[in-house]
Design a protein around this motif. Structure first.
Motif, PDB file in Angstrom:
ATOM      1  N   PHE A   1      54.792  27.653  50.418  1.00 24.08           N
ATOM      2  CA  PHE A   1      53.125  28.116  51.362  1.00 24.08           C
ATOM      3  C   PHE A   1      52.338  29.141  49.943  1.00 24.08           C
ATOM      4  O   PHE A   1      51.402  28.826  50.226  1.00 24.08           O
ATOM      5  CB  PHE A   1      53.466  29.267  51.899  1.00 24.08           C
ATOM      6  N   GLY A   2      53.034  28.948  49.086  1.00 24.62           N
ATOM      7  CA  GLY A   2      52.828  29.382  47.859  1.00 24.62           C
ATOM      8  C   GLY A   2      52.137  27.797  47.027  1.00 24.62           C
ATOM      9  O   GLY A   2      50.965  28.030  46.710  1.00 24.62           O
ATOM     10  N   GLY A   3      52.584  26.869  46.894  1.00 26.77           N
ATOM     11  CA  GLY A   3      51.540  25.613  47.269  1.00 26.77           C
ATOM     12  C   GLY A   3      50.570  25.149  47.398  1.00 26.77           C
ATOM     13  O   GLY A   3      49.472  25.169  47.126  1.00 26.77           O
ATOM     14  N   ILE A   4      51.310  25.711  49.400  1.00 23.45           N
ATOM     15  CA  ILE A   4      49.399  25.899  49.918  1.00 23.45           C
ATOM     16  C   ILE A   4      48.322  26.428  49.494  1.00 23.45           C
ATOM     17  O   ILE A   4      47.243  25.954  49.306  1.00 23.45           O
ATOM     18  CB  ILE A   4      49.525  25.273  51.398  1.00 23.45           C
ATOM     19  N   ALA A   5      48.865  27.857  49.042  1.00 26.07           N
ATOM     20  CA  ALA A   5      47.792  28.697  48.712  1.00 26.07           C
ATOM     21  C   ALA A   5      47.437  27.941  47.300  1.00 26.07           C
ATOM     22  O   ALA A   5      45.995  28.170  47.657  1.00 26.07           O
ATOM     23  CB  ALA A   5      48.415  30.437  48.487  1.00 26.07           C
ATOM     24  N   TRP A   6      48.368  27.804  46.898  1.00 26.75           N
ATOM     25  CA  TRP A   6      47.175  27.952  45.377  1.00 26.75           C
ATOM     26  C   TRP A   6      46.745  26.238  45.452  1.00 26.75           C
ATOM     27  O   TRP A   6      45.458  26.033  44.831  1.00 26.75           O
ATOM     28  CB  TRP A   6      48.425  27.011  44.884  1.00 26.75           C
ATOM     29  N   ARG A   7      46.632  25.390  46.538  1.00 27.88           N
ATOM     30  CA  ARG A   7      45.770  24.406  45.931  1.00 27.88           C
ATOM     31  C   ARG A   7      44.285  24.696  47.257  1.00 27.88           C
ATOM     32  O   ARG A   7      43.677  23.993  46.962  1.00 27.88           O
ATOM     33  CB  ARG A   7      46.192  22.797  47.418  1.00 27.88           C
ATOM     34  N   ILE A   8      44.856  25.659  47.988  1.00 28.00           N
ATOM     35  CA  ILE A   8      43.153  25.750  48.907  1.00 28.00           C
ATOM     36  C   ILE A   8      42.459  26.685  47.604  1.00 28.00           C
ATOM     37  O   ILE A   8      41.153  27.409  48.178  1.00 28.00           O
ATOM     38  CB  ILE A   8      43.728  27.149  49.537  1.00 28.00           C
ATOM     39  N   VAL A   9      43.371  27.881  46.500  1.00 30.50           N
ATOM     40  CA  VAL A   9      42.603  28.943  45.682  1.00 30.50           C
ATOM     41  C   VAL A   9      41.843  27.552  44.703  1.00 30.50           C
ATOM     42  O   VAL A   9      40.414  28.129  44.333  1.00 30.50           O
ATOM     43  CB  VAL A   9      43.543  29.114  45.042  1.00 30.50           C
ATOM     44  N   ALA A  10      42.480  25.969  44.815  1.00 28.81           N
ATOM     45  CA  ALA A  10      41.210  25.692  43.430  1.00 28.81           C
ATOM     46  C   ALA A  10      40.303  24.484  43.589  1.00 28.81           C
ATOM     47  O   ALA A  10      39.660  24.528  44.186  1.00 28.81           O
ATOM     48  CB  ALA A  10      42.631  24.606  43.048  1.00 28.81           C
ATOM     49  N   VAL A  11      40.790  24.342  45.173  1.00 30.58           N
ATOM     50  CA  VAL A  11      39.686  23.615  46.047  1.00 30.58           C
ATOM     51  C   VAL A  11      38.400  24.581  46.153  1.00 30.58           C
ATOM     52  O   VAL A  11      37.288  24.382  46.376  1.00 30.58           O
ATOM     53  CB  VAL A  11      40.092  23.333  47.738  1.00 30.58           C
ATOM     54  N   PHE A  12      38.525  26.373  46.623  1.00 31.87           N
ATOM     55  CA  PHE A  12      37.977  26.944  46.664  1.00 31.87           C
ATOM     56  C   PHE A  12      36.917  27.226  45.377  1.00 31.87           C
ATOM     57  O   PHE A  12      35.468  27.483  45.354  1.00 31.87           O
ATOM     58  CB  PHE A  12      37.830  28.097  47.619  1.00 31.87           C
ATOM     59  N   ARG A  13      37.745  27.466  44.171  1.00 30.36           N
ATOM     60  CA  ARG A  13      37.196  27.347  42.868  1.00 30.36           C
ATOM     61  C   ARG A  13      36.731  26.586  42.285  1.00 30.36           C
ATOM     62  O   ARG A  13      35.562  26.635  41.985  1.00 30.36           O
ATOM     63  CB  ARG A  13      38.504  27.774  42.507  1.00 30.36           C
ATOM     64  N   HIS A  14      37.023  25.175  42.814  1.00 27.21           N
ATOM     65  CA  HIS A  14      35.679  23.909  42.751  1.00 27.21           C
ATOM     66  C   HIS A  14      34.845  23.996  42.756  1.00 27.21           C
ATOM     67  O   HIS A  14      33.645  23.729  42.410  1.00 27.21           O
ATOM     68  CB  HIS A  14      36.820  23.242  42.683  1.00 27.21           C
TER      69      HIS A  14
END
Length: 134
Positions: free
Chosen positions: A19-32
């Motif tokens: 779930f940490g990896g999922i959260a990291w990926r979602i944050v990266a998508v929204f930041r981009h």
């Protein structure tokens, strides 16, 4: 003791990492963010998206003879893994007890052996091709 370790702390660590990896990926998508779409819309893109998805299940005719082994072995592995994940008895029991609360009839033992051997054969074929043709 080993079962307690695997079902206890190691399971919890795996969930935190997942779930940490999922959260990291979602944050990266929204930041981009999304680039501005400059094309003129011609209607709904759902039909095109579905057709593109279906077309990409098969290789293009130009390269199909060169990658036939990759496609067949890849489908062997991934379909076998899917069947084992959702129809093997231990997985059906786990899903029933921990996730959904209901289950379905698992595949018989002989089918489990056949599907696992097909999936493993696909994986071995891909690995051998990679090792012998670097």
């Amino acid at each position: 003791m080993f079962e307690t370790l695997v079902d206890g702390i190691l399971w919890d660590i795996a969930l935190v990492v997942f779930f940490g990896g999922i959260a990291w990926r979602i944050v990266a998508v929204f930041r981009h963010g999304m680039p501005r779409d400059l094309s003129e819309p011609r209607g709904s893109g759902i039909g095109g998206a579905i057709m593109t998805n279906i077309r990409r299940f098969y290789p293009r005719h130009e390269i199909a003879p060169k990658i036939r082994l990759h496609v067949i072995a890849g489908y062997m592995f991934h379909l076998g893994l899917f069947i084992l994940l959702f129809f093997a008895a231990p997985h059906v029991i786990f899903i029933e007890e921990h996730i959904t609360g209901f289950g379905w009839t698992p595949m018989p033992y002989w089918a489990f052996i056949v599907v696992s051997q097909i999936a493993f054969a696909g994986l071995i074929l891909l690995w051998l091709h990679r090792v012998l043709h670097p």
